[in-house]
Design an enzyme around this catalytic site. Structure first.
Site, PDB file in Angstrom:
ATOM      1  N   ASP A 263       0.832  -1.198   0.000  1.00  8.37           N
ATOM      2  CA  ASP A 263       0.000   0.000   0.000  1.00  8.37           C
ATOM      3  C   ASP A 263       0.871   1.255   0.000  1.00  8.37           C
ATOM      4  O   ASP A 263       1.978   1.238   0.547  1.00  8.37           O
ATOM      5  CB  ASP A 263      -0.903   0.032   1.245  1.00  8.37           C
ATOM      6  CG  ASP A 263      -2.037  -0.980   1.168  1.00  8.37           C
ATOM      7  OD1 ASP A 263      -2.378  -1.406   0.046  1.00  8.37           O
ATOM      8  OD2 ASP A 263      -2.585  -1.342   2.226  1.00  8.37           O
TER       9      ASP A 263
ATOM     10  N   TYR B  24       6.119  -8.429   8.699  1.00  7.42           N
ATOM     11  CA  TYR B  24       5.881  -6.992   8.823  1.00  7.42           C
ATOM     12  C   TYR B  24       6.105  -6.564  10.269  1.00  7.42           C
ATOM     13  O   TYR B  24       6.010  -7.363  11.197  1.00  7.42           O
ATOM     14  CB  TYR B  24       4.429  -6.642   8.472  1.00  7.42           C
ATOM     15  CG  TYR B  24       3.984  -7.001   7.084  1.00  7.42           C
ATOM     16  CD1 TYR B  24       4.044  -6.069   6.044  1.00  7.42           C
ATOM     17  CD2 TYR B  24       3.488  -8.275   6.794  1.00  7.42           C
ATOM     18  CE1 TYR B  24       3.624  -6.392   4.767  1.00  7.42           C
ATOM     19  CE2 TYR B  24       3.068  -8.610   5.511  1.00  7.42           C
ATOM     20  CZ  TYR B  24       3.137  -7.668   4.499  1.00  7.42           C
ATOM     21  OH  TYR B  24       2.727  -8.001   3.236  1.00  7.42           O
TER      22      TYR B  24
ATOM     23  N   ASP C  75      -6.953   1.639   8.056  1.00  5.51           N
ATOM     24  CA  ASP C  75      -5.641   2.236   8.286  1.00  5.51           C
ATOM     25  C   ASP C  75      -5.795   3.746   8.454  1.00  5.51           C
ATOM     26  O   ASP C  75      -6.899   4.278   8.428  1.00  5.51           O
ATOM     27  CB  ASP C  75      -4.657   1.883   7.155  1.00  5.51           C
ATOM     28  CG  ASP C  75      -5.121   2.373   5.787  1.00  5.51           C
ATOM     29  OD1 ASP C  75      -5.670   3.494   5.702  1.00  5.51           O
ATOM     30  OD2 ASP C  75      -4.936   1.649   4.798  1.00  5.51           O
TER      31      ASP C  75
END
Length: 206
Positions: free
Chosen positions: A40, A68, A82
């Site tokens: 992203d 991650y 998010d």
């Protein structure tokens, strides 16, 4: 550097994976460049690019487990799950003990079912879900099997959790964050995300 290869990029926050692909393509003058698993725009970290024939082994890396690290904000749910999304709900954050975090960690480790977010590139009747989401539409999505092989959670102040996770193909880390927020009863969204590994390839090699 126009022969076939794999390039490891440490993508900064901001540009999309496609923008990085186009920039690298111009710089090295390659005929064909493609990313082997998107990141992203708001996320940073390891982005693998295939050059020329290197694009043909994309599935090896698309299927590989990915690692991650990042930061989850508790008490605020957003439509995109998010920090880039619109705030949907704000709730008080419960006081969490180390044992509470350990229980949460255990609950979200292993084989799980996850409903993909509306803000994703998945298609429904030929239309990307994020296009429907931007038009204010929400449709039913089937849950999918994912595997969280490693998850570490640690408090960072009263309303944030820092985490490390290793997960299977098809896992949405922002959905994982939102689901953990729902489990805690306060909602949550992903504030920061950085990919640190894809299979055996590490961010330190980028």
């Amino acid at each position: 550097m126009t022969e076939s290869s794999i390039i490891l990029i440490d993508k900064p926050e901001g540009p999309s994976s496609s923008q990085v692909v186009q920039k690298v393509k111009r710089i090295i003058g390659a005929k064909k460049v493609g990313h082997l698993g998107t990141l992203d725009p708001f996320a940073s970290g390891l982005l693998l690019l295939g050059v020329n024939e290197g694009t043909k082994i994309a599935d090896i890396f698309l299927s590989a487990p990915k690692s991650y690290c990042g930061v989850i904000v508790l008490g605020v749910a957003t439509d995109s799950q998010d920090r880039t999304g619109q705030v949907l709900e704000v709730r008080p954050v419960p006081e969490l003990s180390d044992q509470d975090l350990l229980r949460l960690q255990r609950k979200f480790t292993g084989d799980l079912r996850q409903v993909p977010p509306m803000f994703s590139a998945l298609k429904k009747n030929g239309v990307r879900l994020y296009q429907l989401a931007r038009a204010g539409k929400e449709i039913a999505r089937e849950s999918r099997s994912i595997t969280i092989s490693n998850l570490r959670l640690e408090k960072s102040g009263a309303e944030e959790i820092v985490f490390e996770v290793t997960c299977s193909r098809g896992t949405y880390v922002r959905t994982l964050a939102a689901d953990m927020g729902s489990e805690l009863g306060c909602g949550a969204h992903l504030k920061e995300l950085r990919r640190t590994a894809c299979g055996h390839l590490k961010i330190s090699q980028a």
